[in-house]
Each structure stands twice: as structure tokens, then as C-alpha cells.
Design a protein around this motif. Structure first.
Motif, PDB file in Angstrom:
ATOM      1  N   PRO A  74       0.821  -1.223   0.000  1.00 12.52           N
ATOM      2  CA  PRO A  74       0.000   0.000   0.000  1.00 12.52           C
ATOM      3  C   PRO A  74       0.850   1.266   0.000  1.00 12.52           C
ATOM      4  CG  PRO A  74      -0.933  -1.606   1.491  1.00 12.52           C
ATOM      5  CD  PRO A  74       0.369  -2.181   1.045  1.00 12.52           C
ATOM      6  N   THR A  75       2.050   1.204   0.615  1.00  9.43           N
ATOM      7  CA  THR A  75       2.908   2.400   0.663  1.00  9.43           C
ATOM      8  C   THR A  75       3.530   2.729  -0.696  1.00  9.43           C
ATOM      9  OG1 THR A  75       4.755   0.976   1.385  1.00  9.43           O
ATOM     10  CG2 THR A  75       3.476   2.117   3.103  1.00  9.43           C
ATOM     11  N   ASP A  76       3.415   1.797  -1.640  1.00  6.98           N
ATOM     12  CA  ASP A  76       3.945   2.062  -2.988  1.00  6.98           C
ATOM     13  C   ASP A  76       3.011   2.946  -3.809  1.00  6.98           C
ATOM     14  OD1 ASP A  76       6.288   0.535  -2.684  1.00  6.98           O
ATOM     15  OD2 ASP A  76       5.212  -1.326  -3.144  1.00  6.98           O
ATOM     16  N   ALA A  77       1.795   3.115  -3.336  1.00  9.17           N
ATOM     17  CA  ALA A  77       0.856   3.966  -4.060  1.00  9.17           C
ATOM     18  C   ALA A  77       1.369   5.406  -4.052  1.00  9.17           C
ATOM     19  CB  ALA A  77      -0.526   3.895  -3.417  1.00  9.17           C
ATOM     20  N   GLY A  78       1.121   6.122  -5.153  1.00  9.62           N
ATOM     21  CA  GLY A  78       1.540   7.514  -5.206  1.00  9.62           C
ATOM     22  C   GLY A  78       1.763   8.003  -6.634  1.00  9.62           C
ATOM     23  N   LYS A  79       2.363   9.167  -6.730  1.00 10.57           N
ATOM     24  CA  LYS A  79       2.624   9.805  -8.016  1.00 10.57           C
ATOM     25  C   LYS A  79       4.082   9.536  -8.418  1.00 10.57           C
ATOM     26  CE  LYS A  79       2.424  14.365 -10.246  1.00 10.57           C
ATOM     27  NZ  LYS A  79       2.178  15.819 -10.016  1.00 10.57           N
ATOM     28  N   TYR A  80       4.256   8.899  -9.550  1.00 10.23           N
ATOM     29  CA  TYR A  80       5.582   8.542 -10.039  1.00 10.23           C
ATOM     30  C   TYR A  80       5.966   9.452 -11.214  1.00 10.23           C
ATOM     31  CZ  TYR A  80       5.682   4.397  -7.091  1.00 10.23           C
ATOM     32  OH  TYR A  80       5.693   3.557  -6.004  1.00 10.23           O
ATOM     33  N   GLU A  81       7.238   9.805 -11.233  1.00  7.59           N
ATOM     34  CA  GLU A  81       7.748  10.684 -12.285  1.00  7.59           C
ATOM     35  C   GLU A  81       8.992  10.073 -12.915  1.00  7.59           C
ATOM     36  OE1 GLU A  81       9.970  15.048 -12.760  1.00  7.59           O
ATOM     37  OE2 GLU A  81       9.007  14.482 -10.871  1.00  7.59           O
ATOM     38  N   VAL A  82       9.055  10.071 -14.251  1.00  9.85           N
ATOM     39  CA  VAL A  82      10.274   9.716 -14.963  1.00  9.85           C
ATOM     40  C   VAL A  82      10.874  11.011 -15.495  1.00  9.85           C
ATOM     41  CG1 VAL A  82       9.012   9.208 -17.113  1.00  9.85           C
ATOM     42  CG2 VAL A  82      11.339   8.330 -16.790  1.00  9.85           C
ATOM     43  N   PHE A  83      12.182  11.161 -15.315  1.00  8.91           N
ATOM     44  CA  PHE A  83      12.864  12.408 -15.649  1.00  8.91           C
ATOM     45  C   PHE A  83      14.060  12.095 -16.546  1.00  8.91           C
ATOM     46  CE2 PHE A  83      16.152  15.572 -14.803  1.00  8.91           C
ATOM     47  CZ  PHE A  83      15.455  16.774 -14.913  1.00  8.91           C
ATOM     48  N   VAL A  84      14.195  12.835 -17.659  1.00 11.78           N
ATOM     49  CA  VAL A  84      15.329  12.640 -18.576  1.00 11.78           C
ATOM     50  C   VAL A  84      16.030  13.978 -18.804  1.00 11.78           C
ATOM     51  CG1 VAL A  84      14.358  10.619 -19.729  1.00 11.78           C
ATOM     52  CG2 VAL A  84      13.833  12.900 -20.603  1.00 11.78           C
ATOM     53  N   GLU A  85      17.355  13.915 -18.991  1.00 12.79           N
ATOM     54  CA  GLU A  85      18.131  15.146 -19.161  1.00 12.79           C
ATOM     55  C   GLU A  85      19.403  14.876 -19.959  1.00 12.79           C
ATOM     56  OE1 GLU A  85      20.025  18.700 -16.378  1.00 12.79           O
ATOM     57  OE2 GLU A  85      19.658  16.710 -15.518  1.00 12.79           O
ATOM     58  N   ASN A  86      19.696  15.759 -20.928  1.00  9.65           N
ATOM     59  CA  ASN A  86      21.025  15.820 -21.534  1.00  9.65           C
ATOM     60  C   ASN A  86      21.408  17.289 -21.689  1.00  9.65           C
ATOM     61  OD1 ASN A  86      19.685  16.716 -23.855  1.00  9.65           O
ATOM     62  ND2 ASN A  86      20.063  14.842 -25.029  1.00  9.65           N
ATOM     63  N   ASN A  87      22.527  17.568 -22.355  1.00  7.95           N
ATOM     64  CA  ASN A  87      23.016  18.949 -22.417  1.00  7.95           C
ATOM     65  C   ASN A  87      22.131  19.857 -23.265  1.00  7.95           C
ATOM     66  OD1 ASN A  87      24.048  17.349 -24.669  1.00  7.95           O
ATOM     67  ND2 ASN A  87      25.180  19.170 -25.283  1.00  7.95           N
ATOM     68  N   LEU A  88      21.139  19.280 -23.966  1.00  9.87           N
ATOM     69  CA  LEU A  88      20.272  20.082 -24.826  1.00  9.87           C
ATOM     70  C   LEU A  88      18.901  20.342 -24.226  1.00  9.87           C
ATOM     71  CD1 LEU A  88      21.104  18.406 -28.250  1.00  9.87           C
ATOM     72  CD2 LEU A  88      21.909  20.608 -27.438  1.00  9.87           C
ATOM     73  N   GLY A  89      18.539  19.593 -23.185  1.00 11.13           N
ATOM     74  CA  GLY A  89      17.218  19.825 -22.622  1.00 11.13           C
ATOM     75  C   GLY A  89      16.818  18.778 -21.602  1.00 11.13           C
ATOM     76  N   THR A  90      15.651  18.998 -21.011  1.00 10.82           N
ATOM     77  CA  THR A  90      15.089  18.077 -20.021  1.00 10.82           C
ATOM     78  C   THR A  90      13.619  17.825 -20.344  1.00 10.82           C
ATOM     79  OG1 THR A  90      14.423  19.865 -18.540  1.00 10.82           O
ATOM     80  CG2 THR A  90      16.631  18.941 -18.216  1.00 10.82           C
ATOM     81  N   ASP A  91      13.098  16.720 -19.801  1.00 14.78           N
ATOM     82  CA  ASP A  91      11.683  16.408 -19.984  1.00 14.78           C
ATOM     83  C   ASP A  91      11.265  15.462 -18.872  1.00 14.78           C
ATOM     84  OD1 ASP A  91       9.188  16.524 -21.151  1.00 14.78           O
ATOM     85  OD2 ASP A  91       9.620  15.023 -22.703  1.00 14.78           O
TER      86      ASP A  91
END
Length: 231
Positions: free
Chosen positions: A205-222
Motif C-alpha cells: 500500500p505504501t507504494d501507491a503515489g505519483k511517479y515521475e520519470v525524468f530525462v536530461e542531456n546537455n540540450l534539454g530536459t523532460d
């Protein structure tokens, strides 16, 4: 008082109608033509590079120009190719000839697939030469398809998958409720060439929540988000 023209010095009289004078003029013209022909012959020969191709960087969505300087007489025939495949002059690839000796290729609307080795082949009736250089494509980091929301039962395995892109390859991270995920044997993620997968084994139950994947290189992030509910 009118001026009297002085007579030319002895030996300086020139009669253009004199056969000897005409013969001498013909010999001078022939000698000049021979010199000119010898000069042209020295310039003729197989094409050669005065300045070689150099690698260039192409940012996604923009254009790049590969160029070199060549010496060739008579005028050469030019062919550009990429990874061994001939490129046709058109909307994508533009053959450029700039006086007096610049040969270039413009690659428009850059995409990751434009990465590779480009070769110019220059040939005329005396022979041919070729040179190569690379186009290095840079693509801002991007999550091309984010993870889906998941509803799972307690004790099952939850998998969140995201499709990613970027050149240079981006750094990838996963967060839960804004905090970096500390990987262990139960919760961990893998990063491939085009995707990243977060795995949660034996979901709690503690695994429930909002998950985010984050990517980054020298040209940008998303980033992209997904909701996990454990029932």
C-alpha cells in the motif's frame, strides 16, 4: 612654326606588310598559344582536395552543411552518399557549388537518422578522389511516451514503462511523490536505448503515489507522470 617629326632610329622601321614581319608575328602568336596550352595541361588532371571535409554537428530540426574545397579541371562530376547510399539532390539534401572551388552538401530538417558518415566523390576525365566526414546529430532529451496509470493488487508486480529519446543519450531518473527512488531488490529501474522500465515487486500500500520519470542531456530536459494505486 610647325614641328618636324624626328625620323625613327636606324633599324626601327616596321612595315606590317613585310612578309618577314608577318612571319615573326605568327611565330610570337604560336609561342603564346603553346605557353597557354602548356599552362592548361599543368592544371588538368584528377581532382584534388584543397580543404578536406570536417565533421559537423546537426541539432534536431535544423540544417547542417558539409563543405570542402577542390581543384579540378575540367569541371568535375559530384556525387554525395551516406553510409554507402547515394543521396539525390532535392528537398532533403541540397548539392551546393560556390565559386571558385567550394563543394558542399546541405542537410535540412535534421533528425536522428541523419547521423552517419557522408562521402563526396569527385571525378572528371582524368580520375577521381573522395573524402568523408560525419554528421553528429544532437537531440534534446525527451519522454516520447510516458508511463500509464496503474491500479494493482497488493503483492503483485507493478511495471511502469516510458519511451525516451535523446542524443547524447540522456540521464534517466525515477521519483515517487517528488523524491528520488532508492533502488533495492524490490524496487528498481532499467534504462535501455529507447525506453526505461520501473519495476515494483510484491507491491505494498505504501507504494501507491505519483511517479515521475525524468530525462536530461546537455540540450534539454523532460518528464512525465503516472499514478499508481494499490488495492
Amino acid at each position: 612654326m610647325s614641328k618636324v617629326k624626328a625620323a625613327p632610329p636606324p633599324g626601327c622601321n616596321l612595315n606590317i606588310n613585310d612578309p618577314q614581319v608577318q612571319e615573326a608575328a605568327i611565330r610570337i602568336q604560336a609561342s603564346y598559344r603553346g605557353h597557354r596550352s602548356r599552362k592548361e595541361l599543368r592544371e588538368k588532371g584528377p581532382p584534388k582536395f584543397l580543404q578536406e571535409l570536417k565533421d559537423v554537428v546537426l541539432v534536431e530540426g535544423s540544417a547542417a552543411k558539409l563543405e570542402c574545397r577542390v581543384s579540378a579541371f575540367p569541371d568535375p562530376f559530384i556525387v554525395w552518399s551516406k553510409d554507402g547510399k547515394e543521396l539525390k539532390d532535392g528537398p532533403k539534401y541540397c548539392y551546393v557549388f560556390e565559386d571558385p572551388d567550394v563543394v558542399a552538401l546541405v542537410v535540412r530538417d535534421g533528425v536522428l537518422a541523419d547521423l552517419g558518415r557522408y562521402t563526396v566523390t569527385i571525378k572528371n576525365t582524368f580520375g577521381q578522389t573522395s573524402g568523408s566526414a560525419c554528421i553528429i546529430v544532437e537531440v534534446p532529451a525527451k519522454v516520447t511516451k510516458g508511463p500509464d496509470n496503474v491500479k494493482a493488487k497488493k503483492g503483485t508486480t507493478v511495471v511502469l514503462k516510458a519511451e525516451i529519446s535523446g542524443e547524447p543519450p540522456p540521464d534517466v531518473g525515477w521519483l515517487k511523490d517528488g523524491e528520488d527512488i532508492e533502488e533495492d531488490e524490490r524496487v528498481f529501474y532499467d534504462v535501455g536505448d529507447t525506453d526505461t522500465i520501473l519495476t515494483i515487486k510484491n507491491a505494498r500500500p505504501t507504494d501507491a503515489g505519483k511517479y515521475e520519470v525524468f530525462v536530461e542531456n546537455n540540450l534539454g530536459t523532460d518528464q512525465s507522470f503516472a499514478r499508481v494505486d494499490i488495492q
